[in-house]
Write a protein that holds these residues in place. Structure first.
Motif, mmCIF file in Angstrom:
data_model
loop_
_atom_site.group_PDB
_atom_site.id
_atom_site.type_symbol
_atom_site.label_atom_id
_atom_site.label_comp_id
_atom_site.label_asym_id
_atom_site.label_seq_id
_atom_site.Cartn_x
_atom_site.Cartn_y
_atom_site.Cartn_z
ATOM 1 N N GLU A 114 17.921 36.440 2.743
ATOM 2 C CA GLU A 114 18.862 36.342 1.634
ATOM 3 C C GLU A 114 18.158 35.662 0.473
ATOM 4 O O GLU A 114 17.515 34.624 0.645
ATOM 5 C CB GLU A 114 20.107 35.536 2.030
ATOM 6 C CG GLU A 114 20.952 36.176 3.124
ATOM 7 C CD GLU A 114 22.203 35.374 3.424
ATOM 8 O OE1 GLU A 114 22.703 34.712 2.489
ATOM 9 O OE2 GLU A 114 22.674 35.403 4.569
ATOM 10 N N PHE A 115 18.276 36.247 -0.738
ATOM 11 C CA PHE A 115 17.643 35.660 -1.905
ATOM 12 C C PHE A 115 18.148 34.232 -2.124
ATOM 13 O O PHE A 115 19.351 33.964 -2.083
ATOM 14 C CB PHE A 115 17.919 36.487 -3.154
ATOM 15 C CG PHE A 115 17.156 37.784 -3.208
ATOM 16 C CD1 PHE A 115 15.833 37.837 -2.810
ATOM 17 C CD2 PHE A 115 17.752 38.946 -3.658
ATOM 18 C CE1 PHE A 115 15.126 39.024 -2.864
ATOM 19 C CE2 PHE A 115 17.062 40.140 -3.713
ATOM 20 C CZ PHE A 115 15.744 40.176 -3.314
ATOM 21 N N GLY A 116 17.223 33.312 -2.373
ATOM 22 C CA GLY A 116 17.585 31.934 -2.689
ATOM 23 C C GLY A 116 17.941 31.079 -1.494
ATOM 24 O O GLY A 116 18.198 29.884 -1.658
ATOM 25 N N GLU A 117 17.945 31.644 -0.284
ATOM 26 C CA GLU A 117 18.284 30.893 0.919
ATOM 27 C C GLU A 117 17.007 30.578 1.711
ATOM 28 O O GLU A 117 16.181 31.462 1.935
ATOM 29 C CB GLU A 117 19.256 31.682 1.797
ATOM 30 C CG GLU A 117 20.615 31.937 1.157
ATOM 31 C CD GLU A 117 21.403 30.656 0.955
ATOM 32 O OE1 GLU A 117 21.219 29.723 1.769
ATOM 33 O OE2 GLU A 117 22.189 30.591 -0.018
ATOM 34 N N LYS A 118 16.864 29.333 2.129
ATOM 35 C CA LYS A 118 15.672 28.925 2.855
ATOM 36 C C LYS A 118 15.523 29.705 4.155
ATOM 37 O O LYS A 118 16.499 30.001 4.831
ATOM 38 C CB LYS A 118 15.715 27.430 3.140
ATOM 39 C CG LYS A 118 15.566 26.562 1.895
ATOM 40 C CD LYS A 118 15.531 25.087 2.251
ATOM 41 C CE LYS A 118 15.349 24.230 1.003
ATOM 42 N NZ LYS A 118 15.308 22.774 1.340
ATOM 43 N N ASN A 119 14.289 30.032 4.483
ATOM 44 C CA ASN A 119 13.994 30.819 5.669
ATOM 45 C C ASN A 119 12.622 30.379 6.204
ATOM 46 O O ASN A 119 11.988 29.480 5.642
ATOM 47 C CB ASN A 119 13.994 32.317 5.333
ATOM 48 C CG ASN A 119 14.351 33.190 6.515
ATOM 49 O OD1 ASN A 119 14.006 32.875 7.645
ATOM 50 N ND2 ASN A 119 15.030 34.295 6.263
ATOM 51 N N THR A 120 12.178 31.012 7.261
ATOM 52 C CA THR A 120 10.878 30.693 7.845
ATOM 53 C C THR A 120 10.095 31.969 8.093
ATOM 54 O O THR A 120 10.604 32.899 8.723
ATOM 55 C CB THR A 120 11.038 29.937 9.185
ATOM 56 O OG1 THR A 120 11.788 28.735 8.963
ATOM 57 C CG2 THR A 120 9.680 29.584 9.759
ATOM 58 N N LEU A 121 8.869 32.010 7.573
ATOM 59 C CA LEU A 121 7.949 33.092 7.893
ATOM 60 C C LEU A 121 7.130 32.684 9.113
ATOM 61 O O LEU A 121 6.655 31.553 9.205
ATOM 62 C CB LEU A 121 7.007 33.378 6.717
ATOM 63 C CG LEU A 121 7.456 34.435 5.706
ATOM 64 C CD1 LEU A 121 6.456 34.491 4.556
ATOM 65 C CD2 LEU A 121 7.586 35.797 6.352
ATOM 66 N N ILE A 122 6.968 33.617 10.039
ATOM 67 C CA ILE A 122 6.251 33.353 11.281
ATOM 68 C C ILE A 122 5.045 34.283 11.374
ATOM 69 O O ILE A 122 5.180 35.492 11.216
ATOM 70 C CB ILE A 122 7.172 33.549 12.496
ATOM 71 C CG1 ILE A 122 8.328 32.533 12.441
ATOM 72 C CG2 ILE A 122 6.390 33.415 13.802
ATOM 73 C CD1 ILE A 122 9.372 32.742 13.503
ATOM 74 N N CYS A 123 3.874 33.708 11.613
ATOM 75 C CA CYS A 123 2.655 34.481 11.834
ATOM 76 C C CYS A 123 2.255 34.290 13.294
ATOM 77 O O CYS A 123 1.844 33.193 13.703
ATOM 78 C CB CYS A 123 1.545 34.004 10.897
ATOM 79 S SG CYS A 123 0.070 35.057 10.898
ATOM 80 N N HIS A 124 2.392 35.348 14.075
ATOM 81 C CA HIS A 124 2.192 35.303 15.529
ATOM 82 C C HIS A 124 0.846 35.941 15.846
ATOM 83 O O HIS A 124 0.621 37.120 15.586
ATOM 84 C CB HIS A 124 3.337 36.055 16.211
ATOM 85 C CG HIS A 124 3.318 35.982 17.704
ATOM 86 N ND1 HIS A 124 2.515 36.800 18.475
ATOM 87 C CD2 HIS A 124 4.000 35.201 18.576
ATOM 88 C CE1 HIS A 124 2.713 36.526 19.751
ATOM 89 N NE2 HIS A 124 3.599 35.555 19.839
ATOM 90 N N VAL A 125 -0.071 35.140 16.426
ATOM 91 C CA VAL A 125 -1.434 35.599 16.722
ATOM 92 C C VAL A 125 -1.653 35.504 18.229
ATOM 93 O O VAL A 125 -1.417 34.451 18.829
ATOM 94 C CB VAL A 125 -2.483 34.736 15.986
ATOM 95 C CG1 VAL A 125 -3.867 35.349 16.146
ATOM 96 C CG2 VAL A 125 -2.119 34.573 14.520
ATOM 97 N N THR A 126 -2.127 36.587 18.840
ATOM 98 C CA THR A 126 -2.313 36.568 20.292
ATOM 99 C C THR A 126 -3.546 37.364 20.690
ATOM 100 O O THR A 126 -4.081 38.160 19.909
ATOM 101 C CB THR A 126 -1.061 37.132 21.007
ATOM 102 O OG1 THR A 126 -1.159 36.878 22.415
ATOM 103 C CG2 THR A 126 -0.921 38.632 20.768
ATOM 104 N N GLY A 127 -3.995 37.141 21.937
ATOM 105 C CA GLY A 127 -5.087 37.916 22.506
ATOM 106 C C GLY A 127 -6.475 37.459 22.124
ATOM 107 O O GLY A 127 -7.435 38.220 22.255
#
Length: 236
Positions: A114-127
């Motif tokens: 949602e624009f203007g609403e705090k969120n979290t970006l997740i970078c998932h690294v495996t292998g």
């Protein structure tokens, strides 16, 4: 590697039916150390030797858990680990190190965008092997600080997984990227997320984050490098 790194792990089943499994990861180098406890594929906690305490990273909705004396045990295990490192280092100094590049890198948002609403970006690294990886973030091409990353978690095949998290507030047109560096990569592996409207013609439709992957590769004899940006799966 300039420093020898030693990892030991132990998996224990709490019953004959193997309803749950515990894991303990003990790692050390000449300048650093790791002690982590996990259960059923989730991290219970880890020792922070800089803060001199045991950290429990569970989310707030989980019942709090503490293990008496666990930090003191972690310190003792570090002493044992370094003694083992000295012995193993002499016997294995002629073995070439194994390097496995990350087999998968994914970037996505924790919550619906949602624009203007705090969120979290997740970078998932495996292998990947050995641990750890280094993850850096950018916003609109500029370095973006304030991210966090968990300690390496072992996979069943002997490789590792790490997850980096970045707090952000989605705004139309913003472009975020996470760049993954590892010993087995000659150039960083970069994932990109772009904040766009789902449908410009329909004001009732909310925003979305579209993700792609770009891998920078050096080509011998090519004077000018080309950056490939592939817009792929939608992350929302």
């Amino acid at each position: 590697m300039k420093e020898l790194l030693l990892f030991l792990s132990c998996v224990l089943c709490v019953s004959a039916d193997a309803q749950h499994s515990d894991i303990t990861i003990i790692g050390c180098s000449n300048s650093d150390g790791e002690y982590m406890l996990g259960m059923d594929g989730e991290e219970i906690g880890y020792a922070d030797f800089n803060k001199q305490e045991f950290i429990y990273p569970q989310p707030p909705f989980v019942d709090p858990m503490t293990i008496p004396g666990v930090y003191a045990q972690a310190v003792g295990e570090q002493q044992t680990c370094r003694e083992n490192m000295k012995r193993f280092g002499k016997g294995m100094k002629d073995y070439p190190p194994e390097h496995d590049a990350p087999s998968a890198v994914m970037i996505y948002t924790r919550d619906e965008v949602e624009f203007g609403e705090k969120n979290t970006l997740i970078c998932h690294v495996t292998g990947f092997y050995p641990a750890p990886v280094n993850v850096s973030w950018t916003k609109n091409g500029q370095k973006f600080t304030g991210s966090s990353i968990n300690v390496p978690y072992p996979n069943k095949d002997g490789t590792f997984t790490q997850i980096s998290r970045l707090q952000f507030t989605p705004q139309l047109g913003d472009i975020y990227s996470c760049a993954v560096q590892h010993l087995a990569l000659t150039q960083p592996l970069t994932k990109i997320c772009e904040v766009e409207a789902s449908a410009q013609s329909d004001p009732g439709v909310g925003p979305a984050v579209f993700c792609g992957v770009g891998l920078t590769v050096g080509l011998v004899g090519v004077a000018v490098g080309t950056f490939f940006l592939i817009k792929g799966n939608e992350c929302s």
